[in-house]
Write an enzyme that holds these catalytic residues in place. Structure first.
Site, PDB file in Angstrom:
ATOM      1  N   HIS A 134       0.870  -1.179   0.000  1.00 43.35           N
ATOM      2  CA  HIS A 134       0.000   0.000   0.000  1.00 43.35           C
ATOM      3  C   HIS A 134       0.908   1.230   0.000  1.00 43.35           C
ATOM      4  O   HIS A 134       1.956   1.243   0.659  1.00 43.35           O
ATOM      5  CB  HIS A 134      -0.920   0.004   1.226  1.00 43.35           C
ATOM      6  CG  HIS A 134      -2.119  -0.900   1.060  1.00 43.35           C
ATOM      7  ND1 HIS A 134      -2.793  -1.453   2.121  1.00 43.35           N
ATOM      8  CD2 HIS A 134      -2.744  -1.326  -0.077  1.00 43.35           C
ATOM      9  CE1 HIS A 134      -3.808  -2.183   1.648  1.00 43.35           C
ATOM     10  NE2 HIS A 134      -3.786  -2.137   0.324  1.00 43.35           N
ATOM     11  N   ASP A 173       1.215   4.138   1.290  1.00 42.56           N
ATOM     12  CA  ASP A 173       1.770   4.834   2.464  1.00 42.56           C
ATOM     13  C   ASP A 173       2.956   4.089   3.073  1.00 42.56           C
ATOM     14  O   ASP A 173       3.619   4.611   3.971  1.00 42.56           O
ATOM     15  CB  ASP A 173       0.673   5.093   3.531  1.00 42.56           C
ATOM     16  CG  ASP A 173      -0.120   3.850   3.905  1.00 42.56           C
ATOM     17  OD1 ASP A 173      -0.302   2.978   3.041  1.00 42.56           O
ATOM     18  OD2 ASP A 173      -0.563   3.752   5.079  1.00 42.56           O
TER      19      ASP A 173
HETATM   20 ZN   LIG Z   1      -0.993   1.792   5.958  1.00 38.70          ZN
HETATM   21 ZN   LIG Z   2      -2.291  -1.157   4.244  1.00 38.20          ZN
END
Ligand SMILES: [Zn+2]
Ligand SMILES: [Zn+2]
Length: 270
Positions: free
Chosen positions: A31, A33
């Site tokens: 993901h 981030d």
């Molecule tokens: Zn995250």
């Molecule tokens: Zn995640």
């Protein structure tokens, strides 16, 4: 380094952490981030002319994701990237040296995700300096004593190891668990950890949403710390909808007293 979000380089500079110290990068999952800062960081390390290997422990797909951008790095790649695919089926030792080992273990999230356990290996006993002189212990003997041997004097007297050494400092451990819902199999891997970082994206009032998105609430994180018999819990990965992280601390402490909500730029001792 564990995970590499967008702001990583800014934070490294702000906290005066030397870029060239980074040799091993652990990416929990893909993901954004958690890895959008990686290509920028690699590019900077390359620009610095770093010739040593950089090891990346991450989901196997990361190589294909990075490659198109690596192909366009100005002046070509100087840094040598070594990719180590993570195992999402079971815990696995992914790194070890003389001092520490790293174990990855599967978490429960909407895509394949691993947590990481950093564990110091048992240290050698410290030999008491005054004993070396007193018994005239030769260098070869010192090594054996550090490994647990007794010392026999030229006269045949046996000096027990306990008399010659101080107990070594206890090895410490740190576990990093994000992103994940409450997941019982983790407990066995991180049992008795000294410092546990566990995500707490939501307060307990948003339990339904936490379960739907496969994240944790403060209470999930605190329960995990309690069941794993962790000494201390750090919580983080707070949803941007909240302004006051003290609320997280307060709620988690109802289950696990030694909890702290992480604050940017602070150093936490294991
Ligand atoms: Zn995250
Ligand atoms: Zn995640």
């Amino acid at each position: 380094m564990i995970d590499c979000g967008e702001g990583t380089q800014i934070q490294l500079r702000r906290n005066k952490i030397a870029f060239n110290k980074i040799k091993h990068i652990f990416i929990s999952h893909l993901h954004g981030d958690h890895y959008y800062g990686l290509i920028g960081l690699i590019s900077t390390l390359n620009l610095l002319g770093l010739k040593s290997d950089i090891h990346i422990y991450a989901p196997s797909e990361i190589k294909n994701l990075l490659q198109p951008q690596l192909d366009f790095i100005k002046g070509g790649m100087i840094v040598n990237l070594v990719f180590h695919p993570l195992n999402f089926k079971k815990p696995q030792q992914i790194y070890s040296d003389k001092r520490v080992e790293v174990i990855s273990f599967p978490l429960k999230h909407s895509i394949s995700t691993c947590g990481f356990l950093f564990r110091e290996l048992p240290k050698q006993a410290n030999i008491k300096k005054e004993m070396i002189g007193f018994y005239n212990i030769p260098i070869a003997g010192i090594k054996e004593i550090k490994n647990g041997a007794d010392f026999v004097t030229p006269e045949g007297e046996v000096i027990p190891n306990e008399k010659l050494t101080n107990l070594p400092p206890k090895p410490v451990s740190y576990a990093f668990c994000t992103d994940t819902a409450f997941h019982e199999p983790i407990i066995e891997v991180i049992k008795d950890v000294d410092l546990l970082y566990h995500e707490a994206t939501f307060l307990e009032s948003m339990r339904d949403f936490a379960e739907k998105t496969l994240h944790s609430t403060t209470i999930d994180a605190a329960k995990m710390a309690k069941l794993a018999n962790a000494k201390k819990l750090l919580i983080g990965h707070f949803s941007a909808r909240y302004n006051d992280i003290k609320l997280f601390e307060k709620e988690a402490r109802t289950v696990f007293a030694n909890t702290e909500a992480v604050r940017e730029g602070l150093t936490y001792k294991v």
